[in-house]
Design an enzyme around this catalytic site. Structure first.
Site, mmCIF file in Angstrom:
data_model
loop_
_atom_site.group_PDB
_atom_site.id
_atom_site.type_symbol
_atom_site.label_atom_id
_atom_site.label_comp_id
_atom_site.label_asym_id
_atom_site.label_seq_id
_atom_site.Cartn_x
_atom_site.Cartn_y
_atom_site.Cartn_z
ATOM 1 N N HIS A 1 -2.931 6.435 4.566
ATOM 2 C CA HIS A 1 -2.052 5.308 4.913
ATOM 3 C C HIS A 1 -0.614 6.013 4.405
ATOM 4 C CE1 HIS A 1 -1.167 0.812 5.637
ATOM 5 N NE2 HIS A 1 -0.932 1.616 6.511
ATOM 6 N N CYS B 1 0.796 -1.315 -0.071
ATOM 7 C CA CYS B 1 0.010 -0.092 0.070
ATOM 8 C C CYS B 1 0.753 1.253 -0.128
ATOM 9 C CB CYS B 1 -0.958 0.012 1.327
ATOM 10 S SG CYS B 1 -2.001 1.366 1.189
#
Length: 228
Positions: free
Chosen positions: A97, A47
């Protein structure tokens, strides 16, 4: 610019790539009528490095984000920051994130060039909690559609003010734990529950992208907007 990203979506989990089960009519139509990049690879296999490369245009090794959960260095120049001198207003919506979402954080979307942000620190499901410019807000609704609607609030305000905009829309699906709404599970009722939820979340992304496309047309700006 409206720049969308799914979370943990498999290449073969879309109908236009040959999947016989999933229903993605909006994305199928975009693949058929728009520009399609069949060799457009993510910068990394997890990610945060991928998202950082998306924003900076740099390889993860160059900007020092080597795995998920690592923060983007404050010194990096993001797409949002680069567009500011050209008069753009910028917004981030959905999964971040890349650092903390507190108002004072040097790694928040706001510190990385975004004027407006309703963001989640990581993946999220239905009725998500978002940090709106550092203040936690509870939302209500299907995960991907909530994200799209937050982005559209920003887009509509920018359009009304006649300002060019960049909206970064990062959906939390179809990351685990896979919790589709009852409506989105119905087309897959003949499949096991796990697949009902997984395909349902992907169909939810498809509908949210459809909502974005429809509203861009209604606002009269579709021909002047790049949707990726």
């Amino acid at each position: 610019f409206v720049l969308c990203m799914a979370d943990d979506l498999g290449w073969g989990d879309l109908a236009y790539n040959g999947n016989p089960d999933v229903k993605t009519p909006v994305l199928d139509e975009m693949a058929k009528t728009g520009i399609r990049f069949d060799r457009f690879y993510a910068a990394y296999n997890v990610c945060s490095p991928t998202r950082g490369s998306f924003l900076t245009g740099r390889h993860p090794v160059r900007y020092g984000v080597f795995s998920w959960g690592w923060s983007l260095r404050p010194a990096e120049i993001t797409l949002a920051e680069a567009l500011k001198p050209a008069g753009y207003t910028t917004g981030h919506f959905g999964k971040w994130h890349l650092g903390s979402l507190s108002a004072e954080s040097a790694t928040s979307p706001g510190a990385q060039g975004f004027d407006e942000w309703s963001s989640s620190p990581n993946f999220y499901e239905n009725d998500p909690l978002f940090s709106r410019r550092g203040k936690v807000e509870k939302t209500s609704g299907e995960s991907s559609m909530v994200t799209a609607e937050r982005a559209l609030e920003f887009i509509e305000e920018a359009t009304k003010a006649k300002k060019p905009f960049a909206a970064v829309v990062w959906f939390g699906n179809p990351h685990t734990p896979h919790v589709a709404t009852e409506e989105l599970r119905k087309p897959y009722a003949h499949l096991p529950p796990a697949m009902q939820n997984y395909w349902g979340e992907i169909t939810g992304i498809d509908r949210a992208v459809g909502r974005l496309r429809t509203r861009l047309r209604e606002l009269g700006i579709a021909d002047d907007t790049l949707l990726l």
